[in-house]
Write an enzyme that holds these catalytic residues in place. Structure first.
Site, PDB file in Angstrom:
ATOM      1  N   SER A  27       1.396  17.020 -28.813  1.00 41.62           N
ATOM      2  CA  SER A  27       2.530  17.118 -29.722  1.00 41.62           C
ATOM      3  C   SER A  27       3.653  16.650 -28.940  1.00 41.62           C
ATOM      4  O   SER A  27       3.854  16.912 -27.944  1.00 41.62           O
ATOM      5  CB  SER A  27       2.629  18.767 -30.078  1.00 41.62           C
ATOM      6  OG  SER A  27       4.076  18.687 -30.584  1.00 41.62           O
ATOM      7  N   ASN A  43       8.289  15.573 -38.037  1.00 43.92           N
ATOM      8  CA  ASN A  43       8.589  17.039 -37.926  1.00 43.92           C
ATOM      9  C   ASN A  43       9.023  17.005 -36.416  1.00 43.92           C
ATOM     10  O   ASN A  43       8.425  16.459 -35.453  1.00 43.92           O
ATOM     11  CB  ASN A  43       7.335  17.634 -38.403  1.00 43.92           C
ATOM     12  CG  ASN A  43       6.187  17.924 -37.014  1.00 43.92           C
ATOM     13  OD1 ASN A  43       6.508  18.739 -36.175  1.00 43.92           O
ATOM     14  ND2 ASN A  43       5.210  17.125 -37.011  1.00 43.92           N
ATOM     15  N   THR A  96       0.957  13.206 -33.942  1.00 41.51           N
ATOM     16  CA  THR A  96       2.003  12.411 -34.718  1.00 41.51           C
ATOM     17  C   THR A  96       2.667  11.261 -33.682  1.00 41.51           C
ATOM     18  O   THR A  96       2.429  11.312 -32.578  1.00 41.51           O
ATOM     19  CB  THR A  96       3.160  13.350 -35.057  1.00 41.51           C
ATOM     20  OG1 THR A  96       3.549  13.938 -33.944  1.00 41.51           O
ATOM     21  CG2 THR A  96       2.696  14.289 -36.257  1.00 41.51           C
TER      22      THR A  96
END
Length: 357
Positions: free
Chosen positions: A184, A119, A247
């Site tokens: 992120s 993503n 992530t």
């Protein structure tokens, strides 16, 4: 149920993943209106009420250790349905002071054969004021609510702390904990804030603004030494917990033909990487703060392994997409069997047992 979800998944996976997520959101929002009693039906199927899973942590009661990680319910629209699906706590966001559209589409990709997601969303959200209005109507919730907060893309790093201050002030009375997201990979230069100096300044500014716990979420792409140092610095300056991990942008982890050269990887491809960095951090910080394991957890054994490594709580996201709505129930039932097999009367007895040996 698994067969039904496999059939549904085979249909949904023919469509763009962001479109499917929106359909799921609309379905969750409207389920009880269209089919009165549907959430009660779901809860009867999915919620596991067993005292052996209950913990008193971070000023709240957690009836089970499985939470939905940040990024799934960005705008705090799905609390009722997610609670009915059996989660022990819900993390909403990441949201920012001002609304922002996020990165250019397409920005969400399934790596189906690897049961993983890539993503590059970029903190797309409705903005803190709209989200605050929603949460005010629903707080307190049946299960604890965590507010995952981030800075706006247009906010320069030297003013990032101001964004976090605004969000902590606005949500201090309508959440059970804060999660500070500086890890992120999808907001330019955000990960540059993963430095001890910034952490020290950030916590010195936001800790006095709230009595609620504040948790730091770190990247799996840090060296183990830096992850430990950063976590130690956060705890020394008031962090109540550490989430390991967000992530990954280590694209060598995937062999998928769908792999992009941007965005963060989640799911099975990061299981090993996330497990290893969690162990490194837990070996140093177990007993000094609450540790939350996140990254590639899709079954009871993996969850239990991380609990024994020092995790008090677990977060899932990608596995919810690939395994379906019963995953929370399945993991909790599996953890109960593993606790019983090892002779533990409560989950707290298993937390960190591998470190304590």
């Amino acid at each position: 149920m698994s067969l039904n979800y496999d059939t549904l998944k085979s249909v949904f996976f023919k469509f763009d993943p962001e479109t499917v997520h929106k359909i799921a959101e609309i379905t969750m929002i409207g389920a009880n209106c269209v089919f009165p009693g549907s959430l009660s039906f779901l809860a009867n199927k999915c919620v596991i009420n067993d005292a052996r899973l209950q913990q008193n942590l971070l000023g709240s009661i957690y009836n089970n250790p499985i939470g939905i990680g940040g990024g799934f319910d960005k705008n705090a629209t799905m609390f009722a349905a997610l609670t009915a699906l059996g989660f022990g706590y819900l993390e909403f966001g990441t949201f920012t002071p001002k609304a922002q559209p996020g990165n250019q589409k397409p920005r969400l990709f399934r790596l189906v054969e690897e049961e993983s997601i890539q993503n590059a969303m970029g903190f797309n959200n409705d903005g803190s004021q709209k989200i605050k209005q929603r949460v005010e109507k629903l707080y307190p919730n049946v299960v604890p609510l965590w507010a995952n907060i981030g800075k706006n893309k247009i906010t320069p790093n030297e003013k990032a702390i101001e964004d976090y201050e605004v969000l902590v002030k606005d949500f201090s009375e309508i959440c059970d904990a804060f999660v500070v997201n500086i890890s992120s990979p999808n907001t330019p230069n955000l990960r540059d804030l993963q430095e001890s100096e910034f952490i020290t300044e950030l916590f010195s500014k936001i800790k006095p603004l709230t009595k609620k716990p504040i948790i730091l979420k770190i990247s799996p792409d840090l060296s183990h030494e830096k992850a430990i140092k950063l976590s130690q610095s956060a705890v020394a300056n008031g962090a109540d917990g550490i989430i390991v991990s967000n992530t990954s942008i280590d694209y060598s982890l995937s062999n998928s033909p769908k792999l992009q050269n941007f965005g963060g990887l989640s799911g099975k491809v990061i299981t090993q990487k996330s497990r290893e960095i969690f162990k490194a951090v837990a070996d140093e910080l177990y007993g000094k703060t609450v540790l939350i394991a996140c990254g590639g957890i899709d079954n009871a054994q993996e969850a239990y392994d991380r609990i024994k490594m020092g995790a008090s709580l677990i977060q899932i996201f990608t596995s919810f997409i690939f395994k379906g709505p019963m995953i929370c129930r399945d993991i909790n039932e599996g953890v109960l069997k593993l606790l019983e097999a090892d002779g533990y009367a409560n989950i707290s007895e298993a937390i960190g047992v591998d470190i304590r040996k």
